[in-house]
Write a protein that holds these residues in place. Structure first.
Motif, PDB file in Angstrom:
ATOM      1  N   LYS A  61       0.976  -1.468   0.299  1.00 21.35           N
ATOM      2  CA  LYS A  61       0.010   0.109   0.139  1.00 21.35           C
ATOM      3  C   LYS A  61       0.575   1.308   0.202  1.00 21.35           C
ATOM      4  O   LYS A  61       2.135   1.246   0.900  1.00 21.35           O
ATOM      5  CB  LYS A  61      -1.210   0.335   1.052  1.00 21.35           C
ATOM      6  N   LEU A  62       0.515   2.169  -0.811  1.00 17.45           N
ATOM      7  CA  LEU A  62       1.369   3.112  -0.647  1.00 17.45           C
ATOM      8  C   LEU A  62       0.737   4.591   0.028  1.00 17.45           C
ATOM      9  O   LEU A  62      -0.417   4.877  -0.503  1.00 17.45           O
ATOM     10  CB  LEU A  62       1.241   3.940  -2.505  1.00 17.45           C
ATOM     11  N   LEU A  63       1.214   5.150   0.557  1.00 16.35           N
ATOM     12  CA  LEU A  63       1.046   6.628   1.037  1.00 16.35           C
ATOM     13  C   LEU A  63       1.797   7.609   0.562  1.00 16.35           C
ATOM     14  O   LEU A  63       3.051   7.364   0.484  1.00 16.35           O
ATOM     15  CB  LEU A  63       1.253   6.035   2.768  1.00 16.35           C
ATOM     16  N   SER A  64       1.190   8.662   0.311  1.00 19.81           N
ATOM     17  CA  SER A  64       1.924  10.294   0.249  1.00 19.81           C
ATOM     18  C   SER A  64       1.632  11.277   1.600  1.00 19.81           C
ATOM     19  O   SER A  64       0.093  11.743   1.590  1.00 19.81           O
ATOM     20  CB  SER A  64       1.559  10.981  -1.045  1.00 19.81           C
ATOM     21  N   ASP A  65       2.553  11.287   2.095  1.00 21.82           N
ATOM     22  CA  ASP A  65       2.257  12.700   3.210  1.00 21.82           C
ATOM     23  C   ASP A  65       1.172  11.659   4.404  1.00 21.82           C
ATOM     24  O   ASP A  65       0.984  12.693   5.018  1.00 21.82           O
ATOM     25  CB  ASP A  65       1.912  13.923   2.987  1.00 21.82           C
ATOM     26  N   GLY A  66       1.583  11.144   4.565  1.00 24.27           N
ATOM     27  CA  GLY A  66       0.842   9.852   5.611  1.00 24.27           C
ATOM     28  C   GLY A  66      -0.470   9.468   5.297  1.00 24.27           C
ATOM     29  O   GLY A  66      -0.994   8.588   5.784  1.00 24.27           O
ATOM     30  N   SER A  67      -1.107   9.638   3.911  1.00 25.74           N
ATOM     31  CA  SER A  67      -2.246  10.112   3.863  1.00 25.74           C
ATOM     32  C   SER A  67      -2.264   8.433   2.348  1.00 25.74           C
ATOM     33  O   SER A  67      -1.671   8.731   1.812  1.00 25.74           O
ATOM     34  CB  SER A  67      -3.387  10.815   2.937  1.00 25.74           C
TER      35      SER A  67
END
Length: 167
Positions: free
Chosen positions: A115-121
């Motif tokens: 799963k990828l997160l961008s700036d924690g989201s």
């Protein structure tokens, strides 16, 4: 990884237009020459200096510890857009989604994914994420398990393509 310029879409539109024109030319009794001039306004951004972006989780992953939060690693990459005329970019990470969760990249083990997160989201998979090139997103990869599956000890690999385009 992949680099894409703003000119990719006009070329696709142009090819579609040429296809329509060629059909019309065949149906009519005359034809004419079409001249196309293109001006590239900016060089493409380079991701990671043209080298692959790799994330290594190591060799000490416990199958019982994969819970969607225990194993998280930064996706270290850099962008160089020296000729950009605009700071607005978009990033898409494309790859096969897991059968157990469409927001998870499928690996070569059916019950394990990333799963990828961008700036924690959560970061959308196969969808663009808009950002400013002066503050690129902090991307992280998280090991996740299919709740109905069983993990098998051994290596696992996931491949995806990072695309950065001008908006």
């Amino acid at each position: 990884m992949t680099k894409v310029t703003r000119t990719a879409r006009p070329v696709l539109s142009l090819l579609t237009g040429l296809s329509l024109l060629s059909g019309a030319a065949q149906a009519g009794t005359s034809s004419d020459t079409l001249t196309v001039n293109v001006t590239v306004i900016a060089e493409p951004c380079t991701i990671n200096g043209g080298s692959p972006v790799q994330v290594n989780f190591g060799d000490d992953i416990l199958t019982t510890g994969v819970d969607g939060g225990s194993y998280i690693r930064d996706v270290d990459y850099n962008l160089a857009c020296p000729d950009a005329t605009n700071d607005d970019l978009k990033m898409t990470i494309s790859g096969p989604s897991a059968g157990f969760d469409p927001t998870v990249l499928q690996g070569d083990q059916p019950a394990l994914g990333i799963k990828l997160l961008s700036d924690g989201s959560p970061m959308p998979l196969n969808q663009p994420l808009n950002f400013n090139r002066n503050t690129p997103p902090h991307v992280q990869a998280v090991l996740v398990k299919d709740p109905a599956g069983t993990l098998v000890a051994g290596p696992m690999a996931v491949s995806a393509t990072m695309i950065v385009e001008y908006q």
